[in-house]
Design a protein around this motif. Structure first.
Motif, mmCIF file in Angstrom:
data_model
loop_
_atom_site.group_PDB
_atom_site.id
_atom_site.type_symbol
_atom_site.label_atom_id
_atom_site.label_comp_id
_atom_site.label_asym_id
_atom_site.label_seq_id
_atom_site.Cartn_x
_atom_site.Cartn_y
_atom_site.Cartn_z
ATOM 1 N N LEU A 198 0.832 -1.205 0.000
ATOM 2 C CA LEU A 198 0.000 0.000 0.000
ATOM 3 C C LEU A 198 0.868 1.257 0.000
ATOM 4 O O LEU A 198 0.589 2.211 -0.726
ATOM 5 C CB LEU A 198 -0.928 -0.010 1.218
ATOM 6 N N ARG A 199 1.929 1.260 0.802
ATOM 7 C CA ARG A 199 2.831 2.419 0.834
ATOM 8 C C ARG A 199 3.466 2.643 -0.540
ATOM 9 O O ARG A 199 3.589 3.783 -1.000
ATOM 10 C CB ARG A 199 3.920 2.203 1.882
ATOM 11 N N ALA A 200 3.888 1.548 -1.179
ATOM 12 C CA ALA A 200 4.543 1.666 -2.484
ATOM 13 C C ALA A 200 3.617 2.258 -3.532
ATOM 14 O O ALA A 200 4.080 2.863 -4.511
ATOM 15 C CB ALA A 200 5.051 0.297 -2.936
ATOM 16 N N HIS A 201 2.298 2.075 -3.344
ATOM 17 C CA HIS A 201 1.328 2.603 -4.305
ATOM 18 C C HIS A 201 0.704 3.915 -3.817
ATOM 19 O O HIS A 201 -0.294 4.387 -4.388
ATOM 20 C CB HIS A 201 0.237 1.568 -4.575
ATOM 21 N N GLY A 202 1.249 4.481 -2.759
ATOM 22 C CA GLY A 202 0.771 5.769 -2.286
ATOM 23 C C GLY A 202 -0.602 5.744 -1.642
ATOM 24 O O GLY A 202 -1.272 6.788 -1.581
#
Length: 281
Positions: A198-202
């Motif tokens: 989720l973090r990697a996809h903002g």
């Protein structure tokens, strides 16, 4: 006249359902992707219903597929048992440790069928947290464990990678910012990779519910509290959550006590577990 369902078609279906992907299932079975797709279509024609819903990230079971999968698993397990025990009497005791996520899948039923087919043997299934699983292994209560390999001291004899999939009730707004999540409580090792995606996809997120129990997580999903990352085989029909970032696979390993080498019963149970998780021999 009714047509018998071919074992090969059921194996293609069960493997695709477990893998969550036709391409991964084809690789596990040694088929090309078009060939496996044709087998799945042939089975769907035979039963007269769609069994798998194709999505951008893989496949998930339809309601008809959800109903058929336990029977397919049982047929395949009994077929494997028949090959294993032909001309051989299996007796003794075998303890099997399973992570909770696998106890909601058809695997326990297959092991129960195995026990019924081999009345001279005794199987004990154990599903407990990591530290307790290790104690059960160290004390000899279980001889085989299909778990996160880091739980136990012995190196795995083989590993399998299984897909995770998003699950949410139909009314959950998956575009909400932050995204409400239903999570397994620490020390679940699958939690961090899910949040990393989720973090990697903002995508911002918040914890709406967390539990150490699979049943608790599934109940929270049904109640509409948020989205959860589950093994693909544990995503209930009607709760597929499209549009969220693709999730990583998780690794499980089969650990076996060294003192059981050459035990025919433990050999047979290990082979059954291998077949049910579509690990090439």
């Amino acid at each position: 006249m009714a047509t018998d369902l071919e074992t090969g078609l059921l194996r293609a279906f069960a493997t695709a359902a477990r893998a969550g992907s036709i391409s991964r299932a084809a690789a596990a079975l040694g088929h090309t992707q078009p060939s496996l797709s044709q087998r799945l279509q042939k089975l769907e024609r035979a039963v007269g219903q769609r069994l798998l819903h194709r999505t951008a990230s893989g496949v998930v079971l339809t309601r008809a597929g959800e109903a058929l999968l336990p029977y397919a698993e049982r047929i395949l397990a009994l077929s494997a048992q028949a090959r294993t025990v032909t001309g051989q009497v299996l007796a003794g005791r075998c303890g099997v440790g399973l992570i909770e996520d696998l106890t909601a899948a058809p695997l326990p039923q297959a092991l129960a069928d195995f026990a019924h087919a081999n009345p001279g043997s005794t199987l004990e299934l154990v599903s407990v947290p990591g530290p307790a699983m290790r104690r059960a292994f160290d004390t000899g209560r279980i001889q085989l464990a299909l778990v996160d390999p880091t739980y136990l001291p012995e190196p795995p004899r083989w590993t399998v990678r299984l897909p995770l999939a998003w699950s949410a009730a139909p009314g959950v707004d998956l575009t909400r910012d932050p995204l409400p999540l239903v999570l397994f409580s620490p020390p679940c090792r699958w939690r961090a990779p899910v949040l990393d995606v989720l973090r990697a996809h903002g995508r911002a997120w918040r914890v709406a519910f967390e539990s150490t129990s699979l049943a608790g997580v599934q109940a929270a999903v049904r109640a509409g509290l948020g989205a959860a990352a589950l093994l693909a085989t544990n995503v209930a029909p009607g709760t597929v959550a499209p549009g969220l970032p693709a999730l990583p696979e998780v690794e499980l390993g089969l650990v076996r006590g060294a003192a059981t080498d050459g035990d025919p019963l433990v050999d047979a149970v290990e082979e059954l577990l291998r077949r049910l998780t579509a690990v090439p021999g």
